[in-house]
Design an enzyme around this catalytic site. Structure first.
Site, PDB file in Angstrom:
ATOM      1  N   TYR A   1      36.246  43.128 -42.464  1.00  0.00           N
ATOM      2  CA  TYR A   1      36.353  44.433 -43.120  1.00  0.00           C
ATOM      3  C   TYR A   1      35.414  45.417 -42.439  1.00  0.00           C
ATOM      4  O   TYR A   1      34.278  45.068 -42.104  1.00  0.00           O
ATOM      5  CB  TYR A   1      35.959  44.332 -44.594  1.00  0.00           C
TER       6      TYR A   1
ATOM      7  N   GLU B   1      35.456  49.094 -43.522  1.00  0.00           N
ATOM      8  CA  GLU B   1      35.709  50.411 -44.119  1.00  0.00           C
ATOM      9  C   GLU B   1      34.621  51.386 -43.706  1.00  0.00           C
ATOM     10  O   GLU B   1      33.433  51.041 -43.700  1.00  0.00           O
ATOM     11  CB  GLU B   1      35.766  50.296 -45.641  1.00  0.00           C
TER      12      GLU B   1
ATOM     13  N   ASP C   1      54.086  65.674 -33.151  1.00  0.00           N
ATOM     14  CA  ASP C   1      54.198  64.219 -33.270  1.00  0.00           C
ATOM     15  C   ASP C   1      54.802  63.732 -31.956  1.00  0.00           C
ATOM     16  O   ASP C   1      56.003  63.881 -31.716  1.00  0.00           O
ATOM     17  CB  ASP C   1      55.104  63.871 -34.456  1.00  0.00           C
TER      18      ASP C   1
ATOM     19  N   ARG D   1      51.460  47.893 -32.514  1.00  0.00           N
ATOM     20  CA  ARG D   1      52.018  48.755 -33.554  1.00  0.00           C
ATOM     21  C   ARG D   1      50.860  49.483 -34.238  1.00  0.00           C
ATOM     22  O   ARG D   1      49.861  48.858 -34.601  1.00  0.00           O
ATOM     23  CB  ARG D   1      52.767  47.936 -34.602  1.00  0.00           C
TER      24      ARG D   1
END
Ligand code: DSN
Length: 439
Positions: free
Chosen positions: A55, A57, A222, A257
């Site tokens: 993790y 964050e 985009d 991805r």
């Protein structure tokens, strides 16, 4: 990858079967889906690495968990390399996907509300309380090459904001900048979105920027499909003239991805808070490690040669398809993809039929709406075809001409199993000549 010593093979034979089958599928079919590619062994290794265990964050130097020193190194590398690649002022490399990269812009810059204006709300539901209308987006219509996350009514971008779409010209298949200007003056958007998932021509970013300035709108590009070309200077870059630039990392950029959101420094804090904690929790650090690996590859000279091959192959494939009598939206391509309009050439063949027949022959494409399509999205009158994956295999002009012939024969087969079986054999031969080295 697929060998019996793999821990998945040893521990979970049922799951392993799918890995073996997928390796066979990727090795032995021609991947012509414009948004797909094959990553390098290094990117693959980073994506399936020990960074999945952690993790992290927060952002480098400001985490909510201990033990993040190596996470910081990896994320900083991804950030620095993305900045060098795109010459952007700020980048957030945490978005899990292109849609989330786009949502970060909406969350940072736009006020949500009803997707309808006040008058429309009153007309639709006279007794319901009127809600504040959401800010206005101006973007390319999905059926004309746009993307779900650019304001389609079934997507959060279309549910929480008002949307006006520009379209491509019926005759030329190209975006008509006078129409964009007129629409922008009329709908007064807060945000103009440029970029597409099925548009084969060069984007005129400067003209969009001029229009955005004229109407006081923010500008977002985009570049998910064309990011590889933009990174090496083979397509104009929108970075200098746009407030925000988003991209996926797995298409022409040939990474894992995922997505990234770039912006001007003035928006940095808002974009970072929008990604975390606004939209996401823990970043996928294995994916960020793989982004760093892919960006490192994209900074090398070989990557420019690869992008040139993608472009040359798209031109060769497009010209060969046209020579066979097929019609392409806008007549051709300036980038890695083309959109076949089946109505001319094969009027009784739908995109769905063509996708299925080509699939039986080992040629993987996707059905696609074409501008002003009368057929439904699950049927369509179009096929989208792109060259990034075959170029990664090392195929060139001769192979593109051969592939065009195979596609045309599959479309002419009317689904005949014998004819498709023969094409399948030729596809296998081609795949064997150009093995994938990425597994
Ligand atoms: N779904 C992607 C594509 O295929 O173009 C866009 O996100």
């Amino acid at each position: 990858m697929a060998n019996d010593k793999n821990p998945i093979a040893q521990q979970d034979p049922e799951l392993w079967k799918a890995f073996v089958a997928e390796q066979d599928r990727q090795q032995n079919t021609l991947e012509l889906i414009a948004s797909e590619n094959h990553v390098s062994p290094a990117v693959m290794a980073a994506a399936g690495s020990l960074f999945t265990n952690k993790y992290a964050e927060g952002y480098p130097g400001r985490r909510y968990y201990g033990g993040c020193e190596n996470m910081d190194t990896v994320e900083r590398l991804a950030i620095d390399r993305a900045k060098s690649l795109f010459n952007c002022e700020h980048v957030n490399v945490q978005p899990h996907s292109g849609s989330q990269a786009n949502q970060a812009v909406l969350l940072a810059a736009m006020n949500p509300g009803s997707q309808f204006g006040e008058a429309e709300q009153r007309e639709k539901a006279p007794d319901a309380p009127v809600r504040t209308p959401g800010d206005m987006i101006l973007s390319l219509h999905l059926d004309h090459g746009g993307h779900l996350s650019h304001g389609k009514n079934v997507n959060i971008s279309g549910k929480w904001f008002r949307v006006t779409h520009y379209r491509v010209d019926r005759e030329t298949g190209r975006i008509n900048m006078s129409e964009v200007r007129a629409l922008a003056k009329e709908c007064k958007p807060k945000l103009i979105i440029t970029g597409a998932s099925a548009y084969s021509r060069i984007w005129e970013w400067d003209k969009f920027a001029e229009i955005a300035r004229e109407v006081g709108a923010l500008l977002m590009a985009d570049i998910a499909h064309i990011a590889g070309m933009v990174a090496v200077g083979l397509h104009p870059s929108p970075v200098a003239v746009s407030d925000f630039v988003t991209t996926t990392t797995h298409k022409t950029l040939r990474g894992p991805r995922g997505g990234i959101t770039m912006c001007k420094e003035a928006w940095a804090k808002k974009i970072d808070s929008a990604v975390f904690p606004g939209l996401q929790g823990g970043p996928l650090m294995h994916s960020i490690a793989a982004k760093a690996a892919a960006f490192g590859e994209a900074l090398r000279p070989e990557f420019k040669a690869y992008q040139q091959l993608v472009l040359d192959n798209a031109k060769a494939l497009a010209e060969s398809l046209v020579a066979k009598g097929l019609h392409l939206v806008s007549g051709g391509t300036d980038n890695h993809l083309m959109l076949v309009d089946l109505r001319k050439g094969y009027p009784s063949v739908t995109g769905a039929m063509a996708e299925a027949w080509l699939g039986q022959a080992g040629i993987v494409v996707n059905k696609n709406m074409i501008p002003y399509d009368e057929r439904k999205p699950m049927e369509t009158s179009g096929l989208r075809i792109g060259t990034p994956a075959l170029s990664t295999r090392g195929m060139g002009g001769d192979e593109m001409r051969k592939v065009a012939g195979l596609i045309d024969r599959a479309l002419a087969s009317a689904g005949d199993a014998n004819a498709l079986g023969k094409i399948r054999g030729e596809v296998l031969d081609l795949c064997k000549q150009f093995p994938l080295h990425t597994h």
